[in-house]
Design a protein around this motif. Structure first.
Motif, PDB file in Angstrom:
ATOM      1  N   SER A  85       0.832  -1.210   0.000  1.00 56.43           N
ATOM      2  CA  SER A  85       0.000   0.000   0.000  1.00 56.43           C
ATOM      3  C   SER A  85       0.863   1.256   0.000  1.00 56.43           C
ATOM      4  CB  SER A  85      -0.932  -0.002   1.222  1.00 56.43           C
ATOM      5  OG  SER A  85      -1.745  -1.150   1.237  1.00 56.43           O
ATOM      6  N   LEU A  86       1.830   1.278  -0.873  1.00 55.62           N
ATOM      7  CA  LEU A  86       2.777   2.385  -0.896  1.00 55.62           C
ATOM      8  C   LEU A  86       2.102   3.699  -1.268  1.00 55.62           C
ATOM      9  CD1 LEU A  86       5.774   0.481  -2.422  1.00 55.62           C
ATOM     10  CD2 LEU A  86       5.860   1.831  -0.328  1.00 55.62           C
ATOM     11  N   LYS A  87       2.621   4.760  -0.675  1.00 63.01           N
ATOM     12  CA  LYS A  87       2.106   6.110  -0.885  1.00 63.01           C
ATOM     13  C   LYS A  87       3.225   6.990  -1.453  1.00 63.01           C
ATOM     14  CE  LYS A  87      -0.755   5.615   3.260  1.00 63.01           C
ATOM     15  NZ  LYS A  87      -1.078   6.196   4.601  1.00 63.01           N
ATOM     16  N   PRO A  88       2.864   8.056  -2.137  1.00 58.69           N
ATOM     17  CA  PRO A  88       3.909   8.960  -2.653  1.00 58.69           C
ATOM     18  C   PRO A  88       4.834   9.472  -1.554  1.00 58.69           C
ATOM     19  CG  PRO A  88       1.830   9.436  -3.722  1.00 58.69           C
ATOM     20  CD  PRO A  88       1.539   8.424  -2.655  1.00 58.69           C
ATOM     21  N   GLU A  89       4.313   9.640  -0.363  1.00 56.67           N
ATOM     22  CA  GLU A  89       5.150  10.129   0.737  1.00 56.67           C
ATOM     23  C   GLU A  89       6.143   9.085   1.244  1.00 56.67           C
ATOM     24  OE1 GLU A  89       1.797  10.242   0.517  1.00 56.67           O
ATOM     25  OE2 GLU A  89       0.851   9.889   2.494  1.00 56.67           O
ATOM     26  N   ASP A  90       6.073   7.870   0.738  1.00 60.85           N
ATOM     27  CA  ASP A  90       7.076   6.851   1.054  1.00 60.85           C
ATOM     28  C   ASP A  90       8.310   6.983   0.167  1.00 60.85           C
ATOM     29  OD1 ASP A  90       4.385   4.534   1.468  1.00 60.85           O
ATOM     30  OD2 ASP A  90       5.545   5.496   3.062  1.00 60.85           O
ATOM     31  N   THR A  91       8.249   7.855  -0.818  1.00 58.73           N
ATOM     32  CA  THR A  91       9.386   8.067  -1.706  1.00 58.73           C
ATOM     33  C   THR A  91      10.596   8.542  -0.916  1.00 58.73           C
ATOM     34  OG1 THR A  91       8.018   8.559  -3.639  1.00 58.73           O
ATOM     35  CG2 THR A  91      10.261   9.438  -3.631  1.00 58.73           C
ATOM     36  N   ALA A  92      11.706   7.825  -1.056  1.00 58.11           N
ATOM     37  CA  ALA A  92      12.914   8.137  -0.290  1.00 58.11           C
ATOM     38  C   ALA A  92      14.017   7.169  -0.697  1.00 58.11           C
ATOM     39  CB  ALA A  92      12.652   7.996   1.208  1.00 58.11           C
ATOM     40  N   VAL A  93      15.206   7.468  -0.254  1.00 61.41           N
ATOM     41  CA  VAL A  93      16.285   6.486  -0.278  1.00 61.41           C
ATOM     42  C   VAL A  93      16.180   5.687   1.017  1.00 61.41           C
ATOM     43  CG1 VAL A  93      18.757   6.080  -0.344  1.00 61.41           C
ATOM     44  CG2 VAL A  93      17.759   7.949  -1.682  1.00 61.41           C
ATOM     45  N   TYR A  94      16.132   4.376   0.870  1.00 61.83           N
ATOM     46  CA  TYR A  94      15.988   3.490   2.026  1.00 61.83           C
ATOM     47  C   TYR A  94      17.338   2.860   2.358  1.00 61.83           C
ATOM     48  CZ  TYR A  94      10.947   3.913   2.057  1.00 61.83           C
ATOM     49  OH  TYR A  94       9.667   4.406   2.161  1.00 61.83           O
ATOM     50  N   TYR A  95      17.690   2.940   3.629  1.00 64.15           N
ATOM     51  CA  TYR A  95      18.958   2.423   4.110  1.00 64.15           C
ATOM     52  C   TYR A  95      18.714   1.315   5.131  1.00 64.15           C
ATOM     53  CZ  TYR A  95      20.811   6.863   2.334  1.00 64.15           C
ATOM     54  OH  TYR A  95      21.142   7.937   1.547  1.00 64.15           O
TER      55      TYR A  95
END
Length: 120
Positions: A85-95
């Motif tokens: 259920s991904l949202k645009p606000e989940d956009t990021a570089v994930y570490y």
């Protein structure tokens, strides 16, 4: 020394899913709790979720509860982040990060990051 390599990032539409993986080098993986953090453009890096050394305990930031699941396979030296259920606000570089002290904000080793982009 622990080396961490993330994979699985990419571009997905809102409502979609991705699974990130973080492979660790060495034989000491099970000695570390593991965490996922993320950094969106123009924002500070933020905590997402963490898992204890055995995998028996996990916790999440409120914004991803019920949508993201962290897990680990100590036999494969790998930690996963299932993102639904991904949202645009989940956009990021994930570490991914390894930590000796589970439940703290002290991280001992970091991966290089993988980009996740969620389109609306």
């Amino acid at each position: 020394q622990v080396q961490l390599v993330e994979s699985g990032g990419g571009l997905v539409q809102a409502g979609g899913s991705l699974r990130l993986s973080c492979a660790a080098s060495g034989r000491t993986f099970s000695r570390y709790a593991m965490a996922w953090l993320r950094q969106a453009p123009g924002k500070e890096r933020e905590f997402v979720t963490a898992i204890s050394r055995s995998g028996s305990s996990t916790y999440y930031t409120d914004s991803v509860k019920g949508r993201f699941t962290i897990s680990r396979d100590n036999a494969k030296n790998t930690v996963y982040l299932q993102m639904n259920s991904l949202k645009p606000e989940d956009t990021a570089v994930y570490y991914c990060a390894a930590q000796v002290l589970y439940g703290t904000n002290k991280y001992d080793y970091w991966g290089q990051g993988t980009q996740v982009t969620v389109s609306s």
